[in-house]
Design an enzyme around this catalytic site. Structure first.
Site, PDB file in Angstrom:
ATOM      1  N   TRP A   1      71.959 104.955  97.043  1.00  0.00           N
ATOM      2  CA  TRP A   1      70.534 105.264  96.949  1.00  0.00           C
ATOM      3  C   TRP A   1      70.004 105.073  95.535  1.00  0.00           C
ATOM      4  CZ3 TRP A   1      67.592 108.864  94.278  1.00  0.00           C
ATOM      5  CH2 TRP A   1      66.273 109.051  94.729  1.00  0.00           C
ATOM      6  N   ASP A   2      70.686 105.658  94.550  1.00  0.00           N
ATOM      7  CA  ASP A   2      70.146 105.572  93.189  1.00  0.00           C
ATOM      8  C   ASP A   2      70.274 104.172  92.610  1.00  0.00           C
ATOM      9  OD1 ASP A   2      72.840 106.000  93.292  1.00  0.00           O
ATOM     10  OD2 ASP A   2      72.923 107.422  91.633  1.00  0.00           O
TER      11      ASP A   2
END
Length: 624
Positions: free
Chosen positions: A200-201
């Site tokens: 995600w990041d």
């Protein structure tokens, strides 16, 4: 799935909150209290006491983390506990917490405090000051102090190198759990970020750069806490597949227009046909085709038409096992349209059209449409592999295996044809491999359908304890359960299997009539047996979707084994393969056009919309 809920005192207010720090927590009972207290103390050292909040984003914990977080929130209004009954994944937990956060500067870091907290002020102020839209600590920049053992450092460098190479990121470290985003950047990017787990990041940082946001990377002191090992599911299936998925979305897909797709498919077909001229003189093939009996060619087309209602009946039986009842006539039309799409577009893009048609005209959900198509493909492979196997047994009983051994050792030559032994062996290995995989796959699915325990989840769980297991296992389970609905039911297996056998028998009979149309004069038993084998191997060889309709791939495999096992010249064998494929493709196109008119379906629109649907399905799967 339980909905995420916030556990916090009712008296807490949002007044004055500028910075929201999220602590993603999963079974952190031993460390979470100290982490929260250190975080609050560090924030108080450079921010007003009421200018920040700390959110414990507790992700489906099964230890005492929720109780500890509740107690901390009750003691300090600046601490909030965001709870989820089920695992959301790290990215999912962060995203939900950022949604509920009150600050315009959104921060998170790992709860093990591996990054020295003296860097927190710099992280916050990089974004809070308005100088940057996102900021991340880096363990790979000069001046950083990072005690990374080799077992962590090598995979990390490899991962970051792949992200820089494929996703064109300018950052050195995408995995450091020490990041901040502005509210504006988060809101602009959140809908585009598809991963809910460890990627995600990384995806946030990559998309932020692509969108023109200002991203800061600065060196940090970092000390590993605990023992981390390579996780097969998370690091390879999870992170690796997400790099490829993002690369496809950002770099490849924007360049693949409808025109590019069609042109590429046609070029692949022309290339495949051109490569065959290295082995066979085209003039000799054209000469043989010119002598074909038109009446028998027409008869071959009529015979092949018979296979299409059978395909509709088989598809009806498959859908019935999945809980949907439709008429065979409509389903035959849907198959015509999808197969026509496969003749026009490469990479079997037409397969997705069928899911679009049955959804648009009969409201069958897309997942069921794709699953039923997968079931059909498995039975096709199983049937043609079985037919090839039966012929091999017959050849073994009659001494015909010597001919196969000879062609594998010496290749095929005669007249203007010269196919090397290496090429023949490659075709044989590919066909054999596909056939074996199909048979073993169906056997495994049928046996697992009778097992009480969850084999898929147990197997995947051996390689990982990460939340990615739920995602990967869920996708595999859905696919396998749909296959089990047919393969695990004896009556359904029999009906679908017998219909598949009838379909491919008609396919072979069509090829036999084409050979007769070309004046091939050999023993009928040999003709039928070799035709079954050549057609089966030819279709196994074109499983890889390299050209529209498998043009070129089918022809060369059919030619090699027909010429090797029957008294047919290589030129005549190729002519038969070309004519056989042409007859079948012509019937498919006529039926497809007629079905599109009767069902009012645009093929190009269907291809485009079905592609969009597949993307939406992936997004929904990631959000669950």
């Amino acid at each position: 799935m339980g909905r995420p809920t916030e556990r916090r005192p009712a008296a807490a207010t949002a007044a004055g909150v500028e910075v929201s720090v999220v602590l993603p927590a999963y079974n952190e009972a031993r460390t979470i209290e100290n982490t929260v207290r250190v975080t609050v103390e560090t924030l108080e050292s450079f921010l007003p006491a009421d200018a920040f909040e700390v959110i414990v984003a507790e992700d489906g914990c099964d230890d005492e983390t929720p109780e500890i977080a509740d107690r901390l929130a009750a003691e300090d209004d600046r601490i909030r506990h965001y709870h989820s009954d089920d695992r959301l994944g790290r990215g999912g937990a962060l995203e939900r917490a950022f949604e509920a956060a009150r600050g315009d500067t959104l921060v998170y870091f790992d709860t093990d405090l591996a990054t020295d907290m003296r860097h927190l002020e710099e992280l916050v102020e990089r974004v809070r000051s308005g100088e940057y839209d996102a900021a991340t600590g880096s363990r790979w920049m000069p001046d950083r102090v990072a005690d990374r053992p080799r077992k962590r450092g090598v995979p990390s460098r490899a991962y970051n190198g792949l992200v820089r190479l494929f996703l064109r990121s300018d950052l050195r470290d995408h995995q450091c759990g020490f990041k901040a985003f502005s509210r504006e950047a988060f809101e602009a990017l959140r809908d585009d970020v598809e991963d809910n787990h460890w990627f995600w990041d990384t995806e946030m940082l990559v998309r932020a750069q692509r969108a023109g946001f200002r991203v800061a990377e600065f060196p940090v002191d970092w000390e590993p806490k605990g023992d981390t090992k390579v996780d097969l599911v998370r690091d390879i299936l999870g992170m690796g597949s997400q790099i490829l998925r993002t690369w496809w979305q950002l770099t490849v897909r924007p360049r693949i227009t409808r025109r590019v797709t069609i042109v590429a498919g046609l070029l692949l077909t022309v290339l495949a046909l051109a490569l065959m001229t290295l082995y066979i003189d085209p003039s000799e093939v054209i000469s043989v085709l010119g002598d074909a009996d038109p009446a028998l060619v027409a008869a071959a087309a009529v015979i092949y038409v018979v296979s299409w209602p059978l395909r509709g009946i088989r598809y009806r039986e498959i859908l019935r096992e999945l809980g949907y009842r439709e008429k065979a006539g409509f389903l035959t039309g849907a198959i015509f349209i999808s197969q026509t799409g496969n003749l026009v577009f490469p990479a079997r893009a037409g397969d997705a059209v069928r899911a679009y048609v049955v959804k648009a005209r009969r409201n069958i959900p897309y997942p069921s449409g794709f699953a039923s198509l997968a079931v059909e493909r498995v039975f096709d492979l199983l049937t043609i592999a079985g037919l090839a196997g039966v012929v091999l047994v017959g050849l073994a009983a009659t001494g015909g295996l010597d001919d196969i051994a000879t062609v594998l050792a010496t290749g095929v030559s005669g007249g203007s044809v010269d196919v090397s032994a290496d090429d023949v062996r490659t075709a044989a290995y590919v066909a054999t491999g596909v056939g074996v995989v199909a048979i073993l796959g169906v056997l495994g699915i049928a046996l697992s359908a009778r097992a009480d325990r969850n084999v898929v989840r147990a197997f995947v769980g051996r390689f990982s304890s990460d939340s990615y297991v739920e995602l990967v296992a869920g996708v595999i389970e859905q696919f396998v359960s749909d296959l089990q609905a047919v393969a695990g039911n004896r009556a359904a297996f029999g009906r679908v299997g017998l219909t598949s056998l009838a379909i491919w028998t008609v396919d072979v009979v069509t090829a036999v009539v084409v050979l007769l149309a070309l004046g091939v004069d050999i023993d009928p038993v040999v003709l039928v047996g070799v035709s079954f084998f050549a057609v089966s191997v030819g279709n196994l060889a074109k499983v890889l979707p390299l050209s529209p309709g498998g043009v070129g791939l089918y022809e060369i495999a059919f030619t090699v084994f027909m010429a090797a096992l029957a008294p047919v010249t290589p030129a005549a064998a190729l002519a038969a393969a070309v004519l056989d494929h042409a007859v079948k493709n012509a019937v498919t196109i006529v039926g497809g056009v007629g079905s599109m008119l009767s069902l009012n379906v645009s093929l190009t629109t269907a291809v485009e919309e079905s592609a969009e649907v597949r993307d939406r399905e992936h997004e929904l799967a990631d959000s669950k």
